[in-house]
Design a protein around this motif. Structure first.
Motif, PDB file in Angstrom:
ATOM      1  N   LYS A 319       0.831  -1.196   0.000  1.00 23.69           N
ATOM      2  CA  LYS A 319       0.000   0.000   0.000  1.00 23.69           C
ATOM      3  C   LYS A 319       0.867   1.249   0.000  1.00 23.69           C
ATOM      4  O   LYS A 319       1.895   1.294   0.668  1.00 23.69           O
ATOM      5  CB  LYS A 319      -0.943  -0.011   1.211  1.00 23.69           C
ATOM      6  CG  LYS A 319      -2.042  -1.071   1.121  1.00 23.69           C
ATOM      7  CD  LYS A 319      -3.043  -0.937   2.251  1.00 23.69           C
ATOM      8  CE  LYS A 319      -4.170  -1.957   2.095  1.00 23.69           C
ATOM      9  NZ  LYS A 319      -5.176  -1.849   3.165  1.00 23.69           N
ATOM     10  N   MET A 320       0.418   2.229  -0.766  1.00 24.06           N
ATOM     11  CA  MET A 320       1.086   3.520  -0.912  1.00 24.06           C
ATOM     12  C   MET A 320       2.526   3.365  -1.394  1.00 24.06           C
ATOM     13  O   MET A 320       3.419   4.123  -1.026  1.00 24.06           O
ATOM     14  CB  MET A 320       1.037   4.309   0.394  1.00 24.06           C
ATOM     15  CG  MET A 320      -0.366   4.624   0.873  1.00 24.06           C
ATOM     16  SD  MET A 320      -1.344   5.567  -0.337  1.00 24.06           S
ATOM     17  CE  MET A 320      -0.558   7.181  -0.221  1.00 24.06           C
ATOM     18  N   ALA A 321       2.762   2.337  -2.242  1.00 24.56           N
ATOM     19  CA  ALA A 321       4.063   2.142  -2.884  1.00 24.56           C
ATOM     20  C   ALA A 321       3.828   1.941  -4.374  1.00 24.56           C
ATOM     21  O   ALA A 321       2.767   1.477  -4.804  1.00 24.56           O
ATOM     22  CB  ALA A 321       4.789   0.938  -2.294  1.00 24.56           C
ATOM     23  N   SER A 322       4.824   2.282  -5.184  1.00 22.71           N
ATOM     24  CA  SER A 322       4.681   2.185  -6.635  1.00 22.71           C
ATOM     25  C   SER A 322       4.533   0.730  -7.057  1.00 22.71           C
ATOM     26  O   SER A 322       5.360  -0.116  -6.698  1.00 22.71           O
ATOM     27  CB  SER A 322       5.908   2.791  -7.327  1.00 22.71           C
ATOM     28  OG  SER A 322       6.060   4.155  -6.979  1.00 22.71           O
ATOM     29  N   PRO A 323       3.486   0.393  -7.812  1.00 21.84           N
ATOM     30  CA  PRO A 323       3.335  -0.985  -8.284  1.00 21.84           C
ATOM     31  C   PRO A 323       4.262  -1.267  -9.464  1.00 21.84           C
ATOM     32  O   PRO A 323       4.737  -0.347 -10.149  1.00 21.84           O
ATOM     33  CB  PRO A 323       1.867  -1.035  -8.710  1.00 21.84           C
ATOM     34  CG  PRO A 323       1.566   0.358  -9.140  1.00 21.84           C
ATOM     35  CD  PRO A 323       2.387   1.254  -8.242  1.00 21.84           C
ATOM     36  N   LYS A 324       4.518  -2.543  -9.708  1.00 18.16           N
ATOM     37  CA  LYS A 324       5.325  -2.963 -10.849  1.00 18.16           C
ATOM     38  C   LYS A 324       4.376  -3.319 -11.992  1.00 18.16           C
ATOM     39  O   LYS A 324       3.806  -4.400 -12.029  1.00 18.16           O
ATOM     40  CB  LYS A 324       6.197  -4.162 -10.470  1.00 18.16           C
ATOM     41  CG  LYS A 324       7.167  -3.866  -9.332  1.00 18.16           C
ATOM     42  CD  LYS A 324       7.960  -5.113  -8.949  1.00 18.16           C
ATOM     43  CE  LYS A 324       8.902  -4.827  -7.794  1.00 18.16           C
ATOM     44  NZ  LYS A 324       9.662  -6.044  -7.374  1.00 18.16           N
ATOM     45  N   VAL A 325       4.214  -2.381 -12.910  1.00 17.54           N
ATOM     46  CA  VAL A 325       3.265  -2.529 -14.015  1.00 17.54           C
ATOM     47  C   VAL A 325       4.032  -2.756 -15.312  1.00 17.54           C
ATOM     48  O   VAL A 325       4.952  -1.999 -15.645  1.00 17.54           O
ATOM     49  CB  VAL A 325       2.361  -1.287 -14.136  1.00 17.54           C
ATOM     50  CG1 VAL A 325       1.416  -1.432 -15.327  1.00 17.54           C
ATOM     51  CG2 VAL A 325       1.572  -1.083 -12.852  1.00 17.54           C
ATOM     52  N   ARG A 326       3.667  -3.807 -16.031  1.00 17.31           N
ATOM     53  CA  ARG A 326       4.268  -4.111 -17.322  1.00 17.31           C
ATOM     54  C   ARG A 326       3.193  -4.087 -18.404  1.00 17.31           C
ATOM     55  O   ARG A 326       2.106  -4.627 -18.219  1.00 17.31           O
ATOM     56  CB  ARG A 326       4.938  -5.495 -17.313  1.00 17.31           C
ATOM     57  CG  ARG A 326       6.161  -5.594 -16.399  1.00 17.31           C
ATOM     58  CD  ARG A 326       6.823  -6.952 -16.505  1.00 17.31           C
ATOM     59  NE  ARG A 326       6.016  -8.016 -15.898  1.00 17.31           N
ATOM     60  CZ  ARG A 326       5.369  -8.942 -16.580  1.00 17.31           C
ATOM     61  NH1 ARG A 326       5.406  -8.937 -17.920  1.00 17.31           N
ATOM     62  NH2 ARG A 326       4.685  -9.879 -15.954  1.00 17.31           N
TER      63      ARG A 326
END
Length: 724
Positions: A319-326
């Motif tokens: 939560k409230m952290a940058s997700p790893k999006v591909r």
């Protein structure tokens, strides 16, 4: 079913009128918590559901029951926001706020939009998944003509001065606040490793992804340069924040790709060039979990092409952290077909297993025709998508073999909850078209099974029957054109009201006699006096109810599209005329990941199953709730009356002392609420629950249990969200 009565636990649906001027289609949307938002030319109406269950007194009819509070929130949406609105977003992630010369309004490369010449009218709006707003609710994103998306959320309010409709605590109707925005100079931070050049973008369309399991949401938007941008959105809110606080937000651009399609752009002087843009060109499919990651398809509409691009979120998420999006480098699949303006895509909320492949389905509205499609997560067709002209694939012109009316665009399409026991070749859907007249029978279409009695004119949703009655209303020609002959300027409401009293008034001064009829007037020569425009259709969170936004116009007299000259209404209906749901349908609704608010709405109005903790189906204590209350049993015995300090005894919902002083009990712990301001009220069942910080003061030895097992946002009785 008479107004205000219940049949099979289903309440009647009451329509309501609006003083509004619609300016675009797809302007009615339903939130995951059954809140209804309606967009007009320069403002937004928000209707908050009322979950009060009517009770008859002395066997009398409780009267009209409205599914929404009588008071609605209306706020303007045309303001040009300053880039300073997004400064807290950069401060939160520790990035430097970009400085550049800002001119209010406008963006992109268009000859008009780049100069800020738009009136900034409302174009589209859409609710986010739950979890971004206060008390785990949704937020509303609004796209305006200046190419800007503004996200509005419910600000913190003073609980002591909460609005109390019908004598009980309810959500406040204070103006919502603009939390942040994007487009036309509103810049966003970017995740580390993702480089982007800051420019004044002009946003043309946007869409929220479906729920990402409590880790915020993804927002996709397209600009006039054919870029599609994916933004990660997360928020946290302090339950005790000062009034007007919009919370802390982490909003970052995480990916960007080009959604141009295989067809080259045509020059504006090309005789075969045609406008093909769409303000509703983006749409997200359902999520598919693959081990530690999950993937979804995002569809985008380009010139004569609908592309499907796979987006993946890698675990673990925090939560409230940058997700790893591909994002895949190329489209997984694509469809070439003729697309006019405002084409859009609707996805079915289910992933099918066909053989060894995972497949999701949906409908493409061209928007004149409805075309079914399916896309596989495993079998990529990217190798077949090569650059070519629209003439080579036959998408340059519409197919002349289609017999659907080609000049009445689809303005609303909903896909009904699928049946798990009966697979159909295409999803079950219903659609509406923009214009409804007595000569046009195709303004409402559905592929649902026919009712038991096909000749029943009331079969189908109630709003369809109401619209049909409006457009079929007739008057003798001499009466219909009387005001024209007399030189009058009667508005549409003077001759198109369905009430018999209003109709009789329109005959005053004529040869009409209530007993003998029309003297000397040819009553065989009848004319239809009404037409209807259907601006949008939306489905409730569980799919049991649909709503349409219409405007009524006169076919005889000229009218003005102003607040004084146009009649707008929001109509509701169910797609089963008997208002009865089969056991399979109830199971389908129960299986969906709905909030308590959505489940309660479906139970009250859509024929869904009962909701534990709400109404007559209240469950006093489940196993988990009993175990939690056991921890506080000793603390309950130690509590004394706030007035006389005598011991308290409990009867479940209330506590009493020996002198008769009453106290409400906490629905979560069973502790008495000894003073005002210590608890929160559930918006669904009305139960009161002590605040978490007050519980820690009363039972410091149970702090770990309180922090781990008790929510500061959800009711301990039914799971509904607190008022504030």
């Amino acid at each position: 079913m008479s107004s205000g009565t219940r049949k099979d636990n289903i309440l009647p649906l009451e329509s309501f009128a609006l003083t509004a001027v619609p300016a675009s289609t797809h302007n009615v949307v339903w939130s995951p918590d059954a809140e209804l938002a309606v967009g007009c030319d320069d403002c937004v109406y928000i209707f908050i559901p009322d979950f009060t269950i009517p009770k008859s007194q002395n066997g009398r009819d409780p009267g009209i029951v409205r599914q929404y509070n009588d008071v609605a929130l209306r706020f303007p949406s045309v303001e040009h926001r300053s880039p300073e609105l997004n400064r807290p977003l950069f401060d939160y992630v520790g990035q430097e706020f970009p400085e550049f010369e800002f001119v209010p309004g406008g963006g992109g490369s268009g000859p008009v939009t780049s100069q800020g010449s738009s009136m900034n009218h409302l174009i589209s709006l859409e609710w986010s998944p739950c979890g971004l707003g206060r008390m785990n609710r949704s937020v509303l994103a609004v796209l305006t003509g200046a190419g800007t998306i503004t996200v509005y959320c419910e600000g913190a309010s003073d609980r002591k001065n909460a609005f109390k409709p019908r004598g009980r605590n309810a959500r406040t109707l204070l103006p919502w606040v603009a939390a942040w925005g994007v487009g036309a100079g509103l810049l966003l931070p970017v995740v580390e490793g993702h480089e982007v050049e800051y420019v004044k973008e002009y946003v043309t369309a946007f869409a929220w992804a479906r729920d990402t399991d409590g880790y915020g949401a993804l927002l996709a938007y397209a600009n006039d340069e054919d870029d599609i941008v994916i933004v990660s959105v997360q928020a946290k809110h302090d339950p005790n924040a000062d009034a007007g606080d919009c919370g802390q937000w982490r909003v970052e651009e995480v990916a960007r790709f080009t959604g141009m399609g295989p067809h080259p752009k045509a020059h504006q002087n090309d005789p075969d060039s045609f406008p093909s843009g769409s303000s509703f060109s983006l749409s997200w499919g359902p999520w598919l979990k693959k081990g530690a990651s999950k993937s979804s398809m995002i569809s985008y509409v380009a010139r004569g092409y609908v592309g499907f691009r796979q987006v993946t979120i890698d675990s673990p998420q925090h939560k409230m952290a940058s997700p790893k999006v591909r994002v895949d480098q190329v489209d997984t699949d694509g469809v070439c077909l003729y697309l006019a303006q405002d084409a859009f895509v609707v996805w079915e909320d289910l992933i099918w297993t066909i053989g060894q492949s995972k497949v999701c389905r949906g409908i493409i509205a061209t928007p004149m025709l409805a075309k079914a499609f399916q896309v596989s997560f495993d079998d990529s067709q990217s190798g077949k998508i090569v650059r070519h002209t629209a003439y080579e694939c036959g998408s340059a012109y519409p197919d002349i073999e289609d017999d659907t009316p080609p000049h009445n665009p689809i303005t609303g399409l909903v896909i009904h909850p699928p049946s798990l026991s009966q697979t159909t070749r295409t999803p079950s859907y219903s659609l509406v078209r923009l214009s409804a007249t007595h000569e046009n029978d195709a303004w409402y279409q559905t592929n649902l099974p026919l009712p038991p009695n096909p000749e029943d004119e009331t079969a189908g949703p109630r709003w369809a029957t109401e619209i049909n009655q409006i457009v079929e209303h007739q008057l003798p020609r001499a009466m219909a054109y009387r005001a024209v002959v007399d030189g009058g300027s009667v508005g549409s409401e003077d001759v198109s009201d369905e009430d018999e009293e209003m109709e009789t008034e329109s005959f005053e001064g004529s040869n009409y006699d209530p007993d003998e009829g029309f003297a000397g007037i040819d009553t065989e020569d009848q004319v239809h006096i009404n037409r209807v425009r259907i601006w949008g259709m939306a489905s409730s969170p569980g799919g049991g109810v649909t709503a349409v936004f219409i405007s009524q116009h006169n076919t005889v007299f000229y009218g003005r599209d102003t607040f004084a000259g146009i009649k707008c209404r929001v109509l509701f209906g169910r797609h089963d005329s008997s208002a009865e749901k089969s056991e399979e349908a109830l199971t389908t609704l129960a299986m969906k990941k709905l909030s308590t608010e959505a489940k309660t709405w479906e139970w009250m109005y859509g024929g869904g199953p009962p909701v534990p903790g709400v109404g007559s189906s209240t469950i006093q204590s489940s196993e988990s709730r009993s175990a939690l209350k056991d921890h506080f049993e000793l603390v309950v015995r130690q509590q004394v009356c706030s007035f006389c300090k005598s011991p308290l005894r409990s009867d479940g919902k209330m506590c009493w002392c020996g002198k008769g002083h009453p106290f409400a009990t906490c629905a979560t712990t069973g502790l008495p609420i000894l003073a005002p301001g210590l608890s929160r009220t559930c918006n669904v069942c009305g139960s009161k629950c002590l605040n978490r910080e007050n519980l820690i003061v009363m039972a410091p030895q149970l702090k770990d249990i309180i922090m781990d097992e008790i929510s500061d946002e959800f009711c301990g009785n039914c799971g509904g969200k607190f008022v504030n």
